[in-house]
Design an enzyme around this catalytic site. Structure first.
Site, PDB file in Angstrom:
ATOM      1  N   HIS A 197      -2.053  10.279   0.187  1.00  0.00           N
ATOM      2  CA  HIS A 197      -2.168   8.972  -0.440  1.00  0.00           C
ATOM      3  C   HIS A 197      -2.057   9.107  -1.960  1.00  0.00           C
ATOM      4  O   HIS A 197      -1.325   8.361  -2.605  1.00  0.00           O
ATOM      5  CB  HIS A 197      -3.524   8.374  -0.054  1.00  0.00           C
ATOM      6  CG  HIS A 197      -3.671   6.952  -0.454  1.00  0.00           C
ATOM      7  ND1 HIS A 197      -3.068   5.931   0.257  1.00  0.00           N
ATOM      8  CD2 HIS A 197      -4.327   6.372  -1.479  1.00  0.00           C
ATOM      9  CE1 HIS A 197      -3.362   4.788  -0.324  1.00  0.00           C
ATOM     10  NE2 HIS A 197      -4.126   5.022  -1.376  1.00  0.00           N
ATOM     11  N   ASP A 237       3.977 -14.850  11.354  1.00  0.00           N
ATOM     12  CA  ASP A 237       2.607 -15.247  11.033  1.00  0.00           C
ATOM     13  C   ASP A 237       1.677 -14.081  11.340  1.00  0.00           C
ATOM     14  O   ASP A 237       1.190 -13.920  12.455  1.00  0.00           O
ATOM     15  CB  ASP A 237       2.260 -16.489  11.865  1.00  0.00           C
ATOM     16  CG  ASP A 237       0.849 -16.991  11.615  1.00  0.00           C
ATOM     17  OD1 ASP A 237       0.058 -16.269  10.985  1.00  0.00           O
ATOM     18  OD2 ASP A 237       0.555 -18.106  12.066  1.00  0.00           O
ATOM     19  N   LYS A 281      -7.165  -0.991  11.554  1.00  0.00           N
ATOM     20  CA  LYS A 281      -6.582  -1.420  10.280  1.00  0.00           C
ATOM     21  C   LYS A 281      -5.323  -0.595  10.005  1.00  0.00           C
ATOM     22  O   LYS A 281      -4.309  -1.100   9.540  1.00  0.00           O
ATOM     23  CB  LYS A 281      -7.621  -1.254   9.163  1.00  0.00           C
ATOM     24  CG  LYS A 281      -7.207  -1.853   7.821  1.00  0.00           C
ATOM     25  CD  LYS A 281      -6.368  -0.932   6.959  1.00  0.00           C
ATOM     26  CE  LYS A 281      -6.028  -1.571   5.623  1.00  0.00           C
ATOM     27  NZ  LYS A 281      -5.167  -0.729   4.788  1.00  0.00           N
ATOM     28  N   GLU A 333       0.832  -1.223   0.000  1.00  0.00           N
ATOM     29  CA  GLU A 333       0.000   0.000   0.000  1.00  0.00           C
ATOM     30  C   GLU A 333       0.857   1.259   0.000  1.00  0.00           C
ATOM     31  O   GLU A 333       1.709   1.434   0.875  1.00  0.00           O
ATOM     32  CB  GLU A 333      -0.905  -0.023   1.244  1.00  0.00           C
ATOM     33  CG  GLU A 333      -1.883   1.139   1.280  1.00  0.00           C
ATOM     34  CD  GLU A 333      -2.849   1.044   2.461  1.00  0.00           C
ATOM     35  OE1 GLU A 333      -3.180  -0.075   2.892  1.00  0.00           O
ATOM     36  OE2 GLU A 333      -3.268   2.105   2.957  1.00  0.00           O
TER      37      GLU A 333
HETATM   38  C1  MEV Z   1      -5.700   3.019   5.343  1.00  0.00           C
HETATM   39  O1  MEV Z   1      -4.929   1.920   4.942  1.00  0.00           O
HETATM   40  C2  MEV Z   1      -5.672   3.182   6.851  1.00  0.00           C
HETATM   41  C3  MEV Z   1      -6.552   4.309   7.407  1.00  0.00           C
HETATM   42  O2  MEV Z   1      -7.904   4.157   6.954  1.00  0.00           O
HETATM   43  C4  MEV Z   1      -6.470   4.233   8.916  1.00  0.00           C
HETATM   44  C5  MEV Z   1      -7.422   5.158   9.642  1.00  0.00           C
HETATM   45  O3  MEV Z   1      -8.476   5.515   9.106  1.00  0.00           O
HETATM   46  O4  MEV Z   1      -7.091   5.477  10.810  1.00  0.00           O
HETATM   47  C6  MEV Z   1      -6.096   5.654   6.907  1.00  0.00           C
END
Ligand code: MEV
Length: 430
Positions: A383, A286, A270, A82
Site C-alpha cells: 500500500h 448503483d 470491505k 484508493e
Molecule cells: C483495504 O481497503 C481493504 C483491506 O482491509 C481488506 C482486508 O483486510 O481483507 C486490506
C-alpha cells in the site's frame, strides 16, 4: 472486448496514461480516448441527473489487466480513489490465469418488489386471499411493462409472506408482505419494479381489505445471484520466505477468521467491495444498492459472514464468491454518460448478468490480493509503495520526478511529505 484481444499486457503499470491507451489498442481493444478525457459527462446531462448541480466530479479511471474469465480475456475498467486496489487485483488476475482463471455463473435477472400490509389483524386470512388472487395479480402486473416483455423479461412470480415485528418491550405487529418477481433483463430495474408495486397497490387493497403501507423494491436481490470460483496452484503463491502451501494455508486460515468474527468479516468484505464497487462506478451502476444487497446476503444465516470462501485441501487453494448483484447495462446514468459507455465497450459487457459475473470475479480476486498480503508481508508494504507516488506529488514532484522520489521514500520506508520534500530538494540539486 470482442475478437482476439488479450488482457495480458506485461508492464502496463509502468506506462504513462497515453501509452496505456496505445497498449490497449495494440492488444486489440477498439477504443477512442475522448470519453476518458475531455468528453466525459456533460454539465447539462449532470444537471438533469440530480438536483442542485454546480459541476461534475472526477476520479481515476483505471483498467485492471490479466483477467481471464470463463476462458475469455477481459479488460476491466475500475473507478476508485484508493491506491493498490487496481495493482493488487491485476496481480491476482495474473496469478489466477496461470491456473485457468475464473469460472462464473449467474442465476436470473429477477428483482424483487415489496408491498407491505402493516398492522394486520388476521394475517393468515390476508395471506390466503392474496394467494388465491395470484393469477389476477400476475395478469395485472404483466400489463405494466410491455417493452420489457418484448425484450424477454417481465413478471415471473409472486410470493406472500407473513412477517412479524416482535422486538422485546414493544407491542407485536403482524405484517403481510407481497413480493413480486420481475425479470429486468439488462436493466438494474429499480424504477420498473417500483412502478409495478405502486400500480398493484389498489388491487392488493381491494383483495385484502387492508391498507398498503410501503411499496418499494428490495435490495436483497437474492434471485439475481452471480457466482465465481477460482482454483490456485499453491506453487504460484510462494514468497521469498514462505512455501506456496504455507501461504495457501494462511489464506484459508485468514478466511476462517472472517467466518468466525464479524469484526474481521466487515473488513474482509470491505476488501471484496473495493473491487466490485470500482466496477460498479466505472459502469454507471448503483453501488449503494449492490453494497446493501451484498451485506444483507452475508447475514442470511443470522450471523454476518464473509462474502467469499477460501479452502486449501493440500493440493489447490479454492476460492468462491456468490452475491446478489443488481447491475444494469442499459438505462439510467448509463445512457447519458459517455465514459460509462466507453467503459462498458472496453469491457465488452452488453448483458447485465455478464457484467455481474465479471464484477464478482473481480471481488474474489481483490479479496485474494488482500488475504495474500495480510497473510505474508502485511498490507502496508504494498500500500505504501503505491501511496509513495501520491506523497511525492503532494510534495511538489513533477510527473517526471515522481518515480525517483517515490523510490527514495520506499527505500527509507519514510512516507512523510517532509521527507519527500527533502528528497525532491536534493534531486533538484538544492
Ligand atoms: C483495504 O481497503 C481493504 C483491506 O482491509 C481488506 C482486508 O483486510 O481483507 C486490506
Amino acid at each position: 472486448m470482442s475478437g482476439n484481444e488479450t488482457s495480458r499486457i506485461p508492464g502496463f503499470y509502468k506506462l504513462s496514461p497515453d501509452e496505456r491507451v496505445k497498449a490497449l489498442q495494440d492488444a486489440g481493444a477498439d477504443i477512442a480516448l475522448a470519453p476518458w478525457r475531455d468528453e466525459g459527462l456533460r454539465l447539462q446531462d449532470a444537471d438533469l441527473m440530480v438536483e442542485n448541480v454546480i459541476g461534475t466530479f472526477s476520479l481515476p479511471n483505471a483498467v485492471a489487466v490479466n483477467f481471464c474469465i470463463d476462458g475469455a480475456d477481459r479488460l476491466v475498467p475500475m473507478v476508485v480513489e484508493e491506491p493498490s486496489v487496481v495493482a493488487a487485483v491485476s496481480n491476482m488476475a495474473r496469478l489466477a490465469r496461470r491456473s485457468g482463471g475464473f469460472v462464473t455463473e449467474s442465476s436470473s435477472d429477477i428483482m424483487i418488489g415489496q408491498l407491505q400490509l402493516s398492522n394486520v389483524q388476521a394475517p393468515a386470512e390476508a395471506v390466503s386471499k392474496l394467494e388465491a388472487a395470484r393469477d389476477e395479480l400476475l395478469a395485472q402486473a404483466a400489463t405494466i411493462h410491455p417493452r420489457l416483455v418484448a425484450r424477454g423479461g417481465g413478471m415471473r412470480g409472486i410470493d406472500v409472506r407473513h412477517v412479524v415485528y416482535d422486538e422485546p418491550g414493544y407491542p407485536r405487529e403482524d405484517m403481510v408482505v407481497l413480493h413480486i418477481h420481475l425479470d429486468c433483463v439488462d436493466a438494474m430495474g429499480a424504477n420498473m419494479v417500483n412502478t409495478v408495486v405502486e400500480h398493484l397497490a389498489p388491487l392488493v387493497e381491494g383483495i385484502t381489505g387492508e391498507q398498503v403501507g410501503l411499496k418499494i423494491l428490495s435490495n436483497l436481490a437474492d434471485k439475481r445471484l452471480a457466482k465465481a470460483t477460482v482454483r490456485i496452484d499453491p506453487k504460484y503463491l510462494s514468497t521469498a520466505t514462505l512455501k506456496g502451501t504455507e501461504v495457501a494455508e494462511r489464506i484459508a486460515s485468514a478466511w476462517r477468521f472472517a467466518w468466525a468474527d464479524p469484526y474481521r468479516a466487515a473488513t474482509h468484505n470491505k476488501g471484496v467491495m473495493n473491487g466490485i464497487d470500482a466496477v460498479a462506478l466505472a459502469t454507471g451502476n448503483d453501488w449503494r444498492a449492490i453494497e446493501a444487497g451484498a451485506h444483507a446476503w452475508c447475514a442470511r444465516d443470522g450471523h454476518y459472514r464473509p462474502m467469499t470462501t477460501w479452502r486449501f485441501d493440500g493440493d489447490m487453494l479454492v476460492g468462491s464468491i456468490e452475491l446478489p448483484v443488481q447491475f444494469g447495462t442499459v438505462g439510467g446514468t448509463i445512457r447519458v454518460h459517455p465514459t460509462v459507455q466507453a467503459n462498458l465497450a472496453l469491457l465488452g459487457a452488453e448483458k447485465a448478468n455478464d457484467l455481474a459475473r465479471v464484477a464478482v470475479a473481480v471481488g474474489l480476486a481483490q479479496n485474494l490480493g488482500a488475504l495474500k498480503a495480510l497473510a505474508t508481508e502485511g498490507i502496508q508494504a504494498g500500500h505504501m509503495r503505491m501511496h509513495a507516488r501520491t506523497v511525492a506529488a503532494t510534495a511538489g514532484a513533477t510527473t517526471a520526478e515522481v518515480p525517483r522520489v517515490a523510490m527514495a521514500l520506499c527505500a527509507k520506508r519514510d512516507y512523510s511529505v517532509a521527507y519527500a520534500e527533502r528528497v525532491l530538494g536534493e534531486l533538484r540539486g538544492g
